[in-house]
Scaffold this active site. Sequence first.
Site, PDB file in Angstrom:
ATOM      1  N   CYS A  47       0.829  -1.209   0.000  1.00 32.54           N
ATOM      2  CA  CYS A  47       0.000   0.000   0.000  1.00 32.54           C
ATOM      3  C   CYS A  47       0.865   1.262   0.000  1.00 32.54           C
ATOM      4  CB  CYS A  47      -0.921  -0.020   1.216  1.00 32.54           C
ATOM      5  SG  CYS A  47      -2.025   1.413   1.267  1.00 32.54           S
ATOM      6  N   CYS A  51       0.527   4.498   7.081  1.00 33.24           N
ATOM      7  CA  CYS A  51      -0.114   4.304   8.391  1.00 33.24           C
ATOM      8  C   CYS A  51       0.842   3.514   9.306  1.00 33.24           C
ATOM      9  CB  CYS A  51      -1.434   3.570   8.209  1.00 33.24           C
ATOM     10  SG  CYS A  51      -2.484   4.334   6.948  1.00 33.24           S
ATOM     11  N   CYS A  54       0.290  -0.227  10.303  1.00 40.06           N
ATOM     12  CA  CYS A  54      -0.172  -1.203   9.315  1.00 40.06           C
ATOM     13  C   CYS A  54       0.951  -2.017   8.671  1.00 40.06           C
ATOM     14  CB  CYS A  54      -0.976  -0.492   8.230  1.00 40.06           C
ATOM     15  SG  CYS A  54      -1.743  -1.659   7.085  1.00 40.06           S
ATOM     16  N   CYS A  91     -16.858  -9.112   5.194  1.00 39.64           N
ATOM     17  CA  CYS A  91     -16.203  -7.837   4.910  1.00 39.64           C
ATOM     18  C   CYS A  91     -14.932  -8.064   4.094  1.00 39.64           C
ATOM     19  CB  CYS A  91     -15.876  -7.143   6.229  1.00 39.64           C
ATOM     20  SG  CYS A  91     -15.133  -5.536   5.984  1.00 39.64           S
ATOM     21  N   CYS A 124     -19.858  -6.049   3.392  1.00 38.84           N
ATOM     22  CA  CYS A 124     -19.156  -4.832   3.793  1.00 38.84           C
ATOM     23  C   CYS A 124     -17.851  -4.777   3.006  1.00 38.84           C
ATOM     24  CB  CYS A 124     -18.891  -4.925   5.291  1.00 38.84           C
ATOM     25  SG  CYS A 124     -17.832  -3.645   5.942  1.00 38.84           S
ATOM     26  N   CYS A 184     -19.485   1.949   8.694  1.00 44.54           N
ATOM     27  CA  CYS A 184     -18.814   1.227   9.766  1.00 44.54           C
ATOM     28  C   CYS A 184     -17.542   2.011  10.035  1.00 44.54           C
ATOM     29  CB  CYS A 184     -18.492  -0.193   9.307  1.00 44.54           C
ATOM     30  SG  CYS A 184     -17.411  -1.080  10.441  1.00 44.54           S
ATOM     31  N   ARG A 256     -18.052  -3.313  17.847  1.00 39.22           N
ATOM     32  CA  ARG A 256     -17.327  -4.537  17.484  1.00 39.22           C
ATOM     33  C   ARG A 256     -15.993  -4.629  18.202  1.00 39.22           C
ATOM     34  NH1 ARG A 256     -17.164  -4.303  11.968  1.00 39.22           N
ATOM     35  NH2 ARG A 256     -19.343  -4.832  12.228  1.00 39.22           N
TER      36      ARG A 256
HETATM   37  N1  SAM Z   1      -6.803   0.503   3.169  1.00 39.49           N
HETATM   38  C1  SAM Z   1      -8.092   0.668   3.716  1.00 39.49           C
HETATM   39  C2  SAM Z   1      -8.128   1.724   4.777  1.00 39.49           C
HETATM   40  O1  SAM Z   1      -7.085   2.119   5.263  1.00 39.49           O
HETATM   41  O2  SAM Z   1      -9.219   2.164   5.109  1.00 39.49           O
HETATM   42  C3  SAM Z   1      -8.711  -0.598   4.254  1.00 39.49           C
HETATM   43  C4  SAM Z   1      -7.859  -1.604   4.977  1.00 39.49           C
HETATM   44  S1  SAM Z   1      -7.208  -1.088   6.548  1.00 39.49           S
HETATM   45  C5  SAM Z   1      -6.043  -2.360   6.826  1.00 39.49           C
HETATM   46  C6  SAM Z   1      -8.565  -1.338   7.653  1.00 39.49           C
HETATM   47  C7  SAM Z   1      -8.366  -1.026   9.133  1.00 39.49           C
HETATM   48  O3  SAM Z   1      -7.677  -2.067   9.781  1.00 39.49           O
HETATM   49  C8  SAM Z   1      -7.585   0.206   9.525  1.00 39.49           C
HETATM   50  O4  SAM Z   1      -8.315   1.378   9.414  1.00 39.49           O
HETATM   51  C9  SAM Z   1      -7.257  -0.097  10.985  1.00 39.49           C
HETATM   52  O5  SAM Z   1      -8.263   0.409  11.833  1.00 39.49           O
HETATM   53  C10 SAM Z   1      -7.232  -1.608  11.040  1.00 39.49           C
HETATM   54  N2  SAM Z   1      -5.865  -2.079  11.284  1.00 39.49           N
HETATM   55  C11 SAM Z   1      -4.894  -2.208  10.366  1.00 39.49           C
HETATM   56  N3  SAM Z   1      -3.748  -2.658  10.934  1.00 39.49           N
HETATM   57  C12 SAM Z   1      -4.009  -2.812  12.254  1.00 39.49           C
HETATM   58  C13 SAM Z   1      -3.216  -3.240  13.374  1.00 39.49           C
HETATM   59  N4  SAM Z   1      -1.928  -3.570  13.225  1.00 39.49           N
HETATM   60  N5  SAM Z   1      -3.798  -3.298  14.588  1.00 39.49           N
HETATM   61  C14 SAM Z   1      -5.099  -2.951  14.732  1.00 39.49           C
HETATM   62  N6  SAM Z   1      -5.879  -2.515  13.711  1.00 39.49           N
HETATM   63  C15 SAM Z   1      -5.346  -2.442  12.492  1.00 39.49           C
HETATM   64 FE1  SF4 Z   2      -2.894   1.197   3.394  1.00 43.73          FE
HETATM   65 FE2  SF4 Z   2      -2.822  -0.080   5.711  1.00 43.73          FE
HETATM   66 FE3  SF4 Z   2      -3.154   2.559   5.669  1.00 43.73          FE
HETATM   67 FE4  SF4 Z   2      -5.142   0.961   4.777  1.00 43.73          FE
HETATM   68  S1  SF4 Z   2      -4.367   1.072   6.871  1.00 43.73           S
HETATM   69  S2  SF4 Z   2      -4.366   2.840   3.810  1.00 43.73           S
HETATM   70  S3  SF4 Z   2      -3.921  -0.717   3.897  1.00 43.73           S
HETATM   71  S4  SF4 Z   2      -1.326   1.433   4.979  1.00 43.73           S
END
Ligand code: SAM
Ligand code: SF4
Length: 314
Positions: A47, A51, A54, A91, A124, A184, A256
């Site tokens: 990606c 973040c 992530c 989802c 979802c 959500c 949730r």
């Molecule tokens: N890329 C899209 C976005 O950022 O909206 C969708 C996928 S993103 C991985 C979905 C959600 O997963 C994030 O907004 C975050 O809240 C959660 N998430 C991702 N990595 C995580 C982690 N290491 N621990 C807890 N929640 C996590």
């Molecule tokens: Fe990309 Fe992860 Fe951020 Fe979603 S949460 S935008 S997958 S880096």
Amino acid sequence: MILPELEELYHQPLFNLISQSRGVHLRHWHGEDVQRCSLLSIKTGGCSEDCAYCAQSSHHSTGVEREELLSMEKVLTAARRARSQGATRFCMGAAWRGVREGSEKFQRVLEIVREVSRLGMEVCVTLGEIGPAEAHKLRAAGVTAYNHNIDTSPEFYREIVSTHTFQNRLDTIAAVQQSGMAVCCGGIIGMGESETDRLRMLEVLSNFDPPPESVPINCLMAMPGTPLADQPPVDIFELVRLIAVTRIALPKARVRLAAGRTRLSREGQALCFFAGANSIFYGDKLLTAKNPAADVDVALLRDLGLRHSGLTAP
Ligand code: SAM
Ligand code: SF4
């Protein structure tokens, strides 16, 4: 609700707070059902966004490989399996910044959604940033809810993401609301934010119009290779307090208990349900992280006498 009200609720003695949230829960929800949602990563890794939490960001070296969008066949197999295990909501998540109408990947996602929605579960998707045109098409294809988390307070957001803004997240949520899809939206705790940041996040969520239909509360899964790899786990009573305040601030939302359940004891999870959580991610995998096995969750819900259906708020 506004921040001072949320702070007053949050800092009460724990049992007073839980009694209050339990009262709100019983007034708005009939019975003790816990919704089970299964999650599938339809496009993993690589990606563009940074973040800090992530594992799928290309800015961090986490060992998660970039994959292409899954085939229709693979998605349908996973969706059927989830349904046979008892999930009532499916989802699908994609690791990219967002999608635009007219792109090939958006067309493929629409086709996937059309097929999955025929299976009879709530559908979802979480595809990152979208605008009104994409939101309308997704709704027409059969999406019932769009996940887009604000993740933390507006103030702390810039400390964990620099490639897009909190306002970008709100703009996507507004487009989803206008399309008529349910929103959500929740966040993550344990990233180094203060308790005030957590409550600011709830302040923003509780002022959405309409309020979110579901609110995932994730505990950070500290992923090796990310800047947050060494964050300590969240204290269970801080999590329970936040769930209780979420239940009071958003009485009709599915709250949730999302990522991070592998670290919680059965007793800790029971307390979360008692405080107002009424939905879980179900199945042994989240997008890339671990989740309790389905049979372990079924046993827990059975032992607590909690029904596990997909009923929505009255
Ligand atoms: N890329 C899209 C976005 O950022 O909206 C969708 C996928 S993103 C991985 C979905 C959600 O997963 C994030 O907004 C975050 O809240 C959660 N998430 C991702 N990595 C995580 C982690 N290491 N621990 C807890 N929640 C996590
Ligand atoms: Fe990309 Fe992860 Fe951020 Fe979603 S949460 S935008 S997958 S880096």
